[in-house]
Design a protein around this motif. Structure first.
Motif, mmCIF file in Angstrom:
data_model
loop_
_atom_site.group_PDB
_atom_site.id
_atom_site.type_symbol
_atom_site.label_atom_id
_atom_site.label_comp_id
_atom_site.label_asym_id
_atom_site.label_seq_id
_atom_site.Cartn_x
_atom_site.Cartn_y
_atom_site.Cartn_z
ATOM 1 N N ALA A 1 30.752 -24.639 21.644
ATOM 2 C CA ALA A 1 30.081 -23.856 20.608
ATOM 3 C C ALA A 1 28.663 -24.368 20.417
ATOM 4 N N PRO A 2 27.725 -23.509 20.028
ATOM 5 C CA PRO A 2 26.355 -23.964 19.799
ATOM 6 C C PRO A 2 26.293 -24.885 18.590
ATOM 7 N N PRO A 3 25.300 -25.743 18.504
ATOM 8 C CA PRO A 3 25.178 -26.629 17.345
ATOM 9 C C PRO A 3 24.949 -25.838 16.073
ATOM 10 N N VAL A 4 25.296 -26.460 14.930
ATOM 11 C CA VAL A 4 25.210 -25.783 13.649
ATOM 12 C C VAL A 4 23.806 -25.280 13.362
ATOM 13 N N PRO B 1 16.823 -11.545 -14.433
ATOM 14 C CA PRO B 1 15.460 -12.063 -14.317
ATOM 15 C C PRO B 1 15.092 -12.559 -12.917
ATOM 16 N N GLY B 2 16.095 -12.726 -12.046
ATOM 17 C CA GLY B 2 15.811 -13.137 -10.669
ATOM 18 C C GLY B 2 16.233 -14.538 -10.300
ATOM 19 N N ASN B 3 16.932 -15.252 -11.186
ATOM 20 C CA ASN B 3 17.488 -16.556 -10.820
ATOM 21 C C ASN B 3 18.620 -16.347 -9.816
ATOM 22 N N THR B 4 18.678 -17.199 -8.799
ATOM 23 C CA THR B 4 19.711 -17.048 -7.767
ATOM 24 C C THR B 4 20.332 -18.392 -7.413
ATOM 25 N N PHE B 5 21.589 -18.345 -7.030
ATOM 26 C CA PHE B 5 22.315 -19.487 -6.466
ATOM 27 C C PHE B 5 23.055 -18.948 -5.254
ATOM 28 N N GLY B 6 22.461 -19.124 -4.078
ATOM 29 C CA GLY B 6 23.034 -18.586 -2.855
ATOM 30 C C GLY B 6 23.607 -19.665 -1.956
ATOM 31 N N ILE B 7 24.703 -19.358 -1.305
ATOM 32 C CA ILE B 7 25.350 -20.298 -0.384
ATOM 33 C C ILE B 7 25.495 -19.626 0.982
ATOM 34 N N PRO B 8 24.680 -20.007 1.976
ATOM 35 C CA PRO B 8 24.864 -19.496 3.331
ATOM 36 C C PRO B 8 26.175 -20.020 3.927
ATOM 37 N N ILE B 9 26.823 -19.184 4.723
ATOM 38 C CA ILE B 9 28.067 -19.560 5.399
ATOM 39 C C ILE B 9 27.851 -19.311 6.881
ATOM 40 N N GLU B 10 28.026 -20.347 7.710
ATOM 41 C CA GLU B 10 27.659 -20.258 9.123
ATOM 42 C C GLU B 10 28.787 -20.723 10.028
ATOM 43 N N ASN B 11 28.841 -20.101 11.199
ATOM 44 C CA ASN B 11 29.766 -20.566 12.228
ATOM 45 C C ASN B 11 29.273 -20.044 13.578
ATOM 46 N N SER B 12 29.837 -20.569 14.640
ATOM 47 C CA SER B 12 29.423 -20.143 15.979
ATOM 48 C C SER B 12 29.778 -18.682 16.205
ATOM 49 N N ASP C 1 21.525 -24.197 15.407
ATOM 50 C CA ASP C 1 20.995 -23.203 16.336
ATOM 51 C C ASP C 1 21.135 -21.830 15.684
ATOM 52 N N LYS C 2 20.119 -21.443 14.883
ATOM 53 C CA LYS C 2 20.208 -20.241 14.065
ATOM 54 C C LYS C 2 20.366 -18.975 14.895
ATOM 55 N N LYS C 3 19.820 -18.950 16.104
ATOM 56 C CA LYS C 3 19.890 -17.745 16.925
ATOM 57 C C LYS C 3 21.314 -17.443 17.351
ATOM 58 N N GLU C 4 22.141 -18.484 17.484
ATOM 59 C CA GLU C 4 23.503 -18.307 17.966
ATOM 60 C C GLU C 4 24.536 -18.349 16.844
ATOM 61 N N GLN C 5 24.086 -18.592 15.624
ATOM 62 C CA GLN C 5 25.015 -18.708 14.510
ATOM 63 C C GLN C 5 25.306 -17.352 13.877
ATOM 64 N N ASN C 6 26.573 -17.088 13.628
ATOM 65 C CA ASN C 6 26.941 -15.959 12.781
ATOM 66 C C ASN C 6 26.794 -16.402 11.334
ATOM 67 N N ARG C 7 26.311 -15.497 10.488
ATOM 68 C CA ARG C 7 25.985 -15.904 9.120
ATOM 69 C C ARG C 7 26.431 -14.865 8.093
ATOM 70 N N MET C 8 26.911 -15.389 6.962
ATOM 71 C CA MET C 8 27.168 -14.584 5.775
ATOM 72 C C MET C 8 26.549 -15.329 4.592
ATOM 73 N N ARG C 9 26.555 -14.697 3.420
ATOM 74 C CA ARG C 9 25.999 -15.381 2.242
ATOM 75 C C ARG C 9 26.749 -14.939 0.994
ATOM 76 N N LEU C 10 27.061 -15.923 0.157
ATOM 77 C CA LEU C 10 27.632 -15.687 -1.167
ATOM 78 C C LEU C 10 26.559 -16.030 -2.183
ATOM 79 N N GLN C 11 26.292 -15.134 -3.119
ATOM 80 C CA GLN C 11 25.179 -15.373 -4.044
ATOM 81 C C GLN C 11 25.502 -14.915 -5.463
ATOM 82 N N LEU C 12 25.162 -15.783 -6.414
ATOM 83 C CA LEU C 12 25.220 -15.478 -7.841
ATOM 84 C C LEU C 12 23.790 -15.294 -8.320
#
Length: 209
Positions: free
Chosen positions: A80-83, A100-111, A85-96
């Motif tokens: 699997a590509p290294p963590v 007013p625009g305050n955010t708390f986002g958590i990226p979720i990544e895997n090969s 390596d953004k080009k090869e990573q599949n990504r999702m995001r959970l965000q609160l």
């Protein structure tokens, strides 16, 4: 408190939900317990890790990545590509976020071989709960019940998506729940609220596993 300790403490709520018929619980308490039971149904801590990162401004953020500990059977599996390596990573995001625009986002990544998994989503949900006081200090404590319901919706949606073969579209919203300032229990979700939890697919075919 570690994430594992949080899981142990919150397991009590899922037990209450499972045994609700033996308790005279109020409807709101029972609803919250059932929401935690949904979350507990997909969350594990064995395969994925919460990574804390601090940028040059001293701001702390989180992301959920694959466990990077050595695997004794690594020779038998595709590499699997290294963590990072953004080009090869599949990504999702959970965000609160709030209006007013305050955010708390958590990226979720895997090969791209595995994609983001349902288990990782459960990990992100627990990380959001554990770090909400420090990384989302703008979010009011009395809205925790509404947040729990939104997180349960995320995990339920992730599990349903897995049963349907996962999600494909990049930069698409998988789930969203919004509620207003005067609804701290999240009883009346709305289409445009003051607070919201969004779950997005950013890249790749995810939620297959």
């Amino acid at each position: 408190m570690t994430l594992t300790e949080s899981l142990g403490n919150l397991n009590l709520l899922s037990q209450l939900a499972a045994r609700a018929y033996t308790f005279a619980l109020s409807p709101s308490v029972l609803e919250t317990a059932k929401a935690w039971a949904i979350i507990m149904g997909v969350a594990t801590t064995a395969l994925y890790v919460v990574i804390q990162e601090t940028n040059k401004k001293g701001e702390t953020s989180l992301r959920i990545g694959p466990d990077e500990e050595p695997d004794p059977d690594w020779k038998k599996k595709p590499k699997a590509p290294p963590v990072d390596d953004k080009k090869e990573q599949n990504r999702m995001r959970l965000q609160l976020q709030d209006d007013p625009g305050n955010t708390f986002g958590i990226p979720i990544e895997n090969s791209s071989l595995l994609g983001v998994t349902v288990s990782q989503v459960g990990q992100a949900v627990f990380a959001m709960w554990q770090y909400r006081r420090t990384l989302a200090s703008w979010f009011p404590k009395d809205h925790d019940t509404a947040l729990i319901k939104a997180m349960a919706g995320v995990t339920k949606k992730a599990k349903n998506a897995q049963a349907e073969g996962g999600v494909f579209q990049g930069s698409s919203q998988v789930y969203s729940r919004q509620w207003n300032e005067n609804d701290p229990k999240g009883i009346k979700p709305v289409s445009r609220g003051y607070y919201r939890v969004d779950f997005e697919n950013l890249q790749g075919h995810n939620l297959r596993f």
